[in-house]
Design a protein around this motif. Structure first.
Motif, PDB file in Angstrom:
ATOM      1  N   LYS A  36      44.233  46.129  39.574  1.00  0.00           N
ATOM      2  CA  LYS A  36      44.837  44.806  39.705  1.00  0.00           C
ATOM      3  C   LYS A  36      44.785  44.053  38.367  1.00  0.00           C
ATOM      4  N   TYR A  37      45.535  42.992  38.301  1.00  0.00           N
ATOM      5  CA  TYR A  37      45.431  42.020  37.198  1.00  0.00           C
ATOM      6  C   TYR A  37      45.801  40.678  37.788  1.00  0.00           C
ATOM      7  N   SER A  38      45.601  39.612  37.015  1.00  0.00           N
ATOM      8  CA  SER A  38      45.702  38.279  37.598  1.00  0.00           C
ATOM      9  C   SER A  38      47.062  38.013  38.243  1.00  0.00           C
ATOM     10  N   ASN A  39      47.004  37.451  39.450  1.00  0.00           N
ATOM     11  CA  ASN A  39      48.211  37.111  40.221  1.00  0.00           C
ATOM     12  C   ASN A  39      49.207  36.300  39.395  1.00  0.00           C
ATOM     13  N   ALA A  88      31.529  29.877  32.306  1.00  0.00           N
ATOM     14  CA  ALA A  88      30.411  30.079  33.249  1.00  0.00           C
ATOM     15  C   ALA A  88      29.930  31.524  33.165  1.00  0.00           C
ATOM     16  N   ASN A  89      30.860  32.472  33.233  1.00  0.00           N
ATOM     17  CA  ASN A  89      30.455  33.886  33.288  1.00  0.00           C
ATOM     18  C   ASN A  89      29.903  34.406  31.957  1.00  0.00           C
ATOM     19  N   ALA A  90      30.171  33.684  30.871  1.00  0.00           N
ATOM     20  CA  ALA A  90      29.609  34.087  29.574  1.00  0.00           C
ATOM     21  C   ALA A  90      28.083  33.988  29.592  1.00  0.00           C
ATOM     22  N   MET A 125      46.407  27.702  42.123  1.00  0.00           N
ATOM     23  CA  MET A 125      45.336  27.579  43.122  1.00  0.00           C
ATOM     24  C   MET A 125      44.826  28.968  43.529  1.00  0.00           C
ATOM     25  N   HIS A 126      45.728  29.952  43.511  1.00  0.00           N
ATOM     26  CA  HIS A 126      45.316  31.331  43.836  1.00  0.00           C
ATOM     27  C   HIS A 126      44.469  31.957  42.725  1.00  0.00           C
ATOM     28  N   PHE A 127      44.722  31.497  41.499  1.00  0.00           N
ATOM     29  CA  PHE A 127      44.160  32.108  40.289  1.00  0.00           C
ATOM     30  C   PHE A 127      42.640  32.327  40.364  1.00  0.00           C
ATOM     31  N   PHE A 128      41.934  31.387  41.032  1.00  0.00           N
ATOM     32  CA  PHE A 128      40.458  31.459  41.061  1.00  0.00           C
ATOM     33  C   PHE A 128      39.947  32.441  42.117  1.00  0.00           C
ATOM     34  N   GLY A 129      40.875  33.091  42.798  1.00  0.00           N
ATOM     35  CA  GLY A 129      40.490  34.088  43.798  1.00  0.00           C
ATOM     36  C   GLY A 129      40.474  33.501  45.191  1.00  0.00           C
ATOM     37  N   PRO A 130      40.391  34.370  46.205  1.00  0.00           N
ATOM     38  CA  PRO A 130      40.426  33.925  47.594  1.00  0.00           C
ATOM     39  C   PRO A 130      39.270  32.981  47.907  1.00  0.00           C
ATOM     40  N   SER A 131      39.442  32.187  48.936  1.00  0.00           N
ATOM     41  CA  SER A 131      38.400  31.215  49.277  1.00  0.00           C
ATOM     42  C   SER A 131      37.094  31.953  49.563  1.00  0.00           C
ATOM     43  N   THR A 141      31.032  30.561  42.560  1.00  0.00           N
ATOM     44  CA  THR A 141      31.940  31.166  43.536  1.00  0.00           C
ATOM     45  C   THR A 141      33.376  30.788  43.171  1.00  0.00           C
ATOM     46  N   ASN A 142      34.325  31.436  43.836  1.00  0.00           N
ATOM     47  CA  ASN A 142      35.740  31.130  43.579  1.00  0.00           C
ATOM     48  C   ASN A 142      36.037  29.655  43.888  1.00  0.00           C
ATOM     49  N   ASP A 143      35.501  29.175  45.007  1.00  0.00           N
ATOM     50  CA  ASP A 143      35.763  27.766  45.363  1.00  0.00           C
ATOM     51  C   ASP A 143      35.099  26.806  44.373  1.00  0.00           C
ATOM     52  N   GLU A 182      50.704  35.176  50.684  1.00  0.00           N
ATOM     53  CA  GLU A 182      51.502  35.342  49.451  1.00  0.00           C
ATOM     54  C   GLU A 182      50.621  35.938  48.345  1.00  0.00           C
ATOM     55  N   PHE A 183      49.396  35.395  48.231  1.00  0.00           N
ATOM     56  CA  PHE A 183      48.463  35.894  47.211  1.00  0.00           C
ATOM     57  C   PHE A 183      48.275  37.409  47.363  1.00  0.00           C
ATOM     58  N   LYS A 184      48.029  37.835  48.592  1.00  0.00           N
ATOM     59  CA  LYS A 184      47.791  39.265  48.849  1.00  0.00           C
ATOM     60  C   LYS A 184      48.997  40.099  48.442  1.00  0.00           C
ATOM     61  N   VAL A 232      51.276  39.382  46.240  1.00  0.00           N
ATOM     62  CA  VAL A 232      51.467  39.395  44.781  1.00  0.00           C
ATOM     63  C   VAL A 232      50.449  40.326  44.104  1.00  0.00           C
ATOM     64  N   ILE A 233      49.180  40.237  44.524  1.00  0.00           N
ATOM     65  CA  ILE A 233      48.179  41.071  43.828  1.00  0.00           C
ATOM     66  C   ILE A 233      48.297  42.539  44.218  1.00  0.00           C
ATOM     67  N   ASN A 234      49.030  42.790  45.308  1.00  0.00           N
ATOM     68  CA  ASN A 234      49.226  44.188  45.686  1.00  0.00           C
ATOM     69  C   ASN A 234      50.570  44.732  45.225  1.00  0.00           C
TER      70      ASN A 234
HETATM   71  N1  FAQ Z   1      44.512  37.888  40.761  1.00  0.00           N
HETATM   72  O1  FAQ Z   1      36.218  39.331  46.189  1.00  0.00           O
HETATM   73  P1  FAQ Z   1      37.133  38.585  45.318  1.00  0.00           P
HETATM   74  C1  FAQ Z   1      43.518  34.710  31.595  1.00  0.00           C
HETATM   75  C2  FAQ Z   1      41.313  40.310  43.946  1.00  0.00           C
HETATM   76  S1  FAQ Z   1      42.430  35.863  32.208  1.00  0.00           S
HETATM   77  C3  FAQ Z   1      44.526  39.173  41.158  1.00  0.00           C
HETATM   78  O2  FAQ Z   1      36.976  37.116  45.308  1.00  0.00           O
HETATM   79  P2  FAQ Z   1      36.082  38.800  42.632  1.00  0.00           P
HETATM   80  C4  FAQ Z   1      43.668  34.573  30.126  1.00  0.00           C
HETATM   81  C5  FAQ Z   1      40.002  40.925  43.529  1.00  0.00           C
HETATM   82  O3  FAQ Z   1      40.174  41.691  42.365  1.00  0.00           O
HETATM   83  C6  FAQ Z   1      42.655  35.800  33.977  1.00  0.00           C
HETATM   84  N2  FAQ Z   1      43.598  39.691  41.992  1.00  0.00           N
HETATM   85  O4  FAQ Z   1      37.070  39.175  43.818  1.00  0.00           O
HETATM   86  C7  FAQ Z   1      45.057  34.216  29.764  1.00  0.00           C
HETATM   87  C8  FAQ Z   1      39.663  41.729  44.757  1.00  0.00           C
HETATM   88  O5  FAQ Z   1      40.455  42.918  44.788  1.00  0.00           O
HETATM   89  P3  FAQ Z   1      39.809  44.426  44.629  1.00  0.00           P
HETATM   90  C9  FAQ Z   1      41.821  36.735  34.688  1.00  0.00           C
HETATM   91  C10 FAQ Z   1      42.600  38.868  42.395  1.00  0.00           C
HETATM   92  O6  FAQ Z   1      36.195  39.826  41.616  1.00  0.00           O
HETATM   93  C11 FAQ Z   1      45.504  32.911  29.879  1.00  0.00           C
HETATM   94  C12 FAQ Z   1      40.168  40.857  45.879  1.00  0.00           C
HETATM   95  O7  FAQ Z   1      41.165  40.015  45.321  1.00  0.00           O
HETATM   96  N3  FAQ Z   1      40.443  36.298  34.707  1.00  0.00           N
HETATM   97  O8  FAQ Z   1      44.112  34.062  32.396  1.00  0.00           O
HETATM   98  C13 FAQ Z   1      42.513  37.533  41.975  1.00  0.00           C
HETATM   99  O9  FAQ Z   1      34.735  38.489  43.186  1.00  0.00           O
HETATM  100  C14 FAQ Z   1      46.809  32.586  29.512  1.00  0.00           C
HETATM  101  C15 FAQ Z   1      39.059  40.032  46.524  1.00  0.00           C
HETATM  102  O10 FAQ Z   1      38.651  38.946  45.675  1.00  0.00           O
HETATM  103  C16 FAQ Z   1      39.454  37.165  35.004  1.00  0.00           C
HETATM  104  O11 FAQ Z   1      39.719  38.306  35.275  1.00  0.00           O
HETATM  105  C17 FAQ Z   1      43.523  37.044  41.132  1.00  0.00           C
HETATM  106  N4  FAQ Z   1      43.555  35.779  40.697  1.00  0.00           N
HETATM  107  O12 FAQ Z   1      36.654  37.407  42.080  1.00  0.00           O
HETATM  108  C18 FAQ Z   1      45.909  35.189  29.270  1.00  0.00           C
HETATM  109  C19 FAQ Z   1      38.049  36.636  34.923  1.00  0.00           C
HETATM  110  N5  FAQ Z   1      41.433  36.981  42.541  1.00  0.00           N
HETATM  111  O13 FAQ Z   1      39.317  44.536  43.222  1.00  0.00           O
HETATM  112  C20 FAQ Z   1      47.208  34.871  28.901  1.00  0.00           C
HETATM  113  C21 FAQ Z   1      37.043  37.612  35.447  1.00  0.00           C
HETATM  114  C22 FAQ Z   1      40.855  37.936  43.289  1.00  0.00           C
HETATM  115  O14 FAQ Z   1      38.696  44.528  45.620  1.00  0.00           O
HETATM  116  C23 FAQ Z   1      47.665  33.564  29.027  1.00  0.00           C
HETATM  117  N6  FAQ Z   1      37.188  37.844  36.874  1.00  0.00           N
HETATM  118  N7  FAQ Z   1      41.571  39.066  43.220  1.00  0.00           N
HETATM  119  O15 FAQ Z   1      40.953  45.340  44.914  1.00  0.00           O
HETATM  120  C24 FAQ Z   1      36.654  37.045  37.829  1.00  0.00           C
HETATM  121  O16 FAQ Z   1      36.043  36.021  37.560  1.00  0.00           O
HETATM  122  C25 FAQ Z   1      36.796  37.505  39.256  1.00  0.00           C
HETATM  123  O17 FAQ Z   1      37.161  38.859  39.266  1.00  0.00           O
HETATM  124  C26 FAQ Z   1      37.828  36.690  40.078  1.00  0.00           C
HETATM  125  C27 FAQ Z   1      37.935  37.317  41.479  1.00  0.00           C
HETATM  126  C28 FAQ Z   1      37.358  35.246  40.230  1.00  0.00           C
HETATM  127  C29 FAQ Z   1      39.209  36.705  39.435  1.00  0.00           C
END
Ligand code: FAQ
Length: 348
Positions: free
Chosen positions: A143-146, A175-177, A232-238, A257-259, A303-305, A307-309
């Motif tokens: 996956k990659y960001s929605n 935060a994660n740093a 709003m989806h960007f931070f992950g599911p509730s 947490t995401n919320d 919709e989020f699901k 898009v990410i799929n």
């Molecule tokens: N998009 O159990 P959770 C940027 C998936 S960098 C797609 O809550 P988790 C820089 C998740 O993978 C943006 N998929 O997951 C920039 C899981 O699926 P899986 C990216 C998502 O890991 C700016 C399922 O849903 N940032 O923007 C998303 O605990 C401008 C269940 O979700 C990072 O990657 C989503 N938004 O929390 C570049 C930061 N959310 O793997 C260019 C690091 C969730 O089981 C221009 N990552 N899913 O199949 C994180 O902090 C976490 O991974 C979350 C998700 C918060 C994204």
């Protein structure tokens, strides 16, 4: 019981051992478990004590397979998000209004690709080869960001990304740093410094539109209307439906947490958007004085699901662009791998 890897080279070798192989995009065929039940309890307790003391875990340290698996999943997805995230803004470099905006946008897009390189390196320390990560991206396994699956129709869309998507990324990554895995935290420190500059650039672009003509203001309002739901989806599911938060927070990979992250973003940026006179397209959005948190319309998680799929408006196009880039760059990678290749002066 599986033996603990004692060095990076051991852990890399484990990758190729079909019995205990981990990795493989989201599926991680190699790790057969989603628990720590098979781990040595003494090693596990020592590992958790180190995390509780705030120590960093380094690639050559012992770690549970589940920690390794979760880190690979998350860092790899983050790396893909940066590299795909360069595309919606990248298409605007030639059309950015004026030379200075073009130069700034070009530098920003280059930074995003650089972030992907840092993150792929951090994920590689856990034993998954970069080539496999790229394959898993192109094949739609990872996956990659929605948010990067939506089109940038206008310059204002680009400004929305530079200001608010970067803002959201910073909230999460600052935060994660402070988390537990050394290579990821060090990559995030550097990424956040650069993202802060992107944010200033994006804010400047939006202020310019906000203080411009009615047409410019309307253009940004239209962008805000379209980008707010994916933001709003960007931070992950509730938190109620997030699958990985609990284990990632226990091991200090995720520091909120995401919320929590969504709420922090709303706290910091809703007032700034309102200050510029724009309307956020959510009639329920307001700070709740009792809880101290924001109330909002529940995002559309269906919709989020989708898009990410792989079924968002631009998923196919984004992956196709990456596939072509990979194919066109193959000769460079081949050449780098062949020290005997002699330099040939290009004809033009
Ligand atoms: N998009 O159990 P959770 C940027 C998936 S960098 C797609 O809550 P988790 C820089 C998740 O993978 C943006 N998929 O997951 C920039 C899981 O699926 P899986 C990216 C998502 O890991 C700016 C399922 O849903 N940032 O923007 C998303 O605990 C401008 C269940 O979700 C990072 O990657 C989503 N938004 O929390 C570049 C930061 N959310 O793997 C260019 C690091 C969730 O089981 C221009 N990552 N899913 O199949 C994180 O902090 C976490 O991974 C979350 C998700 C918060 C994204």
């Amino acid at each position: 019981m599986q033996t603990a890897p004692t060095s990076l080279s051991n852990s890399v070798l484990l990758y190729f051992n079909p019995e205990i192989m981990y990795g493989g995009g989201n599926t991680f065929e190699g790790v057969k478990t989603d628990s720590v039940a098979q781990e040595d309890p003494i090693l596990l307790a020592a590992f958790e004590a180190r995390i509780a003391r705030g120590e960093k875990i380094e690639p050559t340290d012992w770690m549970p397979q589940l920690y390794r698996k979760q880190l690979i999943r998350m860092i790899e997805q983050h790396a893909h998000s940066e590299i795909i995230g360069a595309l919606p803004e990248g298409t605007w470099i030639t059309r950015a209004p004026g030379f200075k905006r073009k130069m700034s946008l070009m530098a920003k897009v280059q930074d995003e690709v650089g972030h992907a390189q840092l993150l792929y390196s951090a994920a590689e320390t856990l034993g998954k080869p970069r080539e496999q990560m790229i394959d898993d991206l192109i094949n739609g396994k990872s996956k990659y960001s929605n948010i990067f699956n939506y089109p940038t129709f206008t310059w204002a869309d680009c400004c929305f990304i530079s200001w608010l998507v970067d803002a959201g990324a910073i909230v999460n990554q600052l935060a994660n740093a402070k988390g537990s895995y050394g290579p990821y935290c060090r990559a995030l420190d550097r990424i956040c410094a650069e993202e802060s500059f992107h944010l200033k650039y994006g804010h400047h672009c939006v202020i310019y539109l906000a203080s411009g003509t009615q047409k410019q203001r309307d253009m940004f309002q239209d962008a805000l209307n379209r980008w707010w739901p994916p933001m709003m989806h960007f931070f992950g599911p509730s938190d109620k439906i997030s699958t990985h938060t609990e284990v990632l927070m226990r091991w200090k990979v995720k520091m909120g947490t995401n919320d929590d992250m969504r709420n922090q973003f709303l706290d910091m940026y809703v007032p700034k958007i309102w200050e510029l006179g724009f309307t956020i397209p959510d009639p329920l959005l307001k700070k709740n004085s009792e809880t101290g948190k924001w109330d909002y319309t529940e995002p559309d998680w269906e919709e989020f699901k989708r898009v990410i799929n792989g079924d968002g408006p631009c998923n196919k196009e984004r992956l196709e662009v990456r596939r072509i880039a990979e194919e066109r760059g193959r000769w460079v990678r081949e050449a780098l791998k062949t020290p005997s290749t002699s330099y040939v002066m290009p004809l033009a």
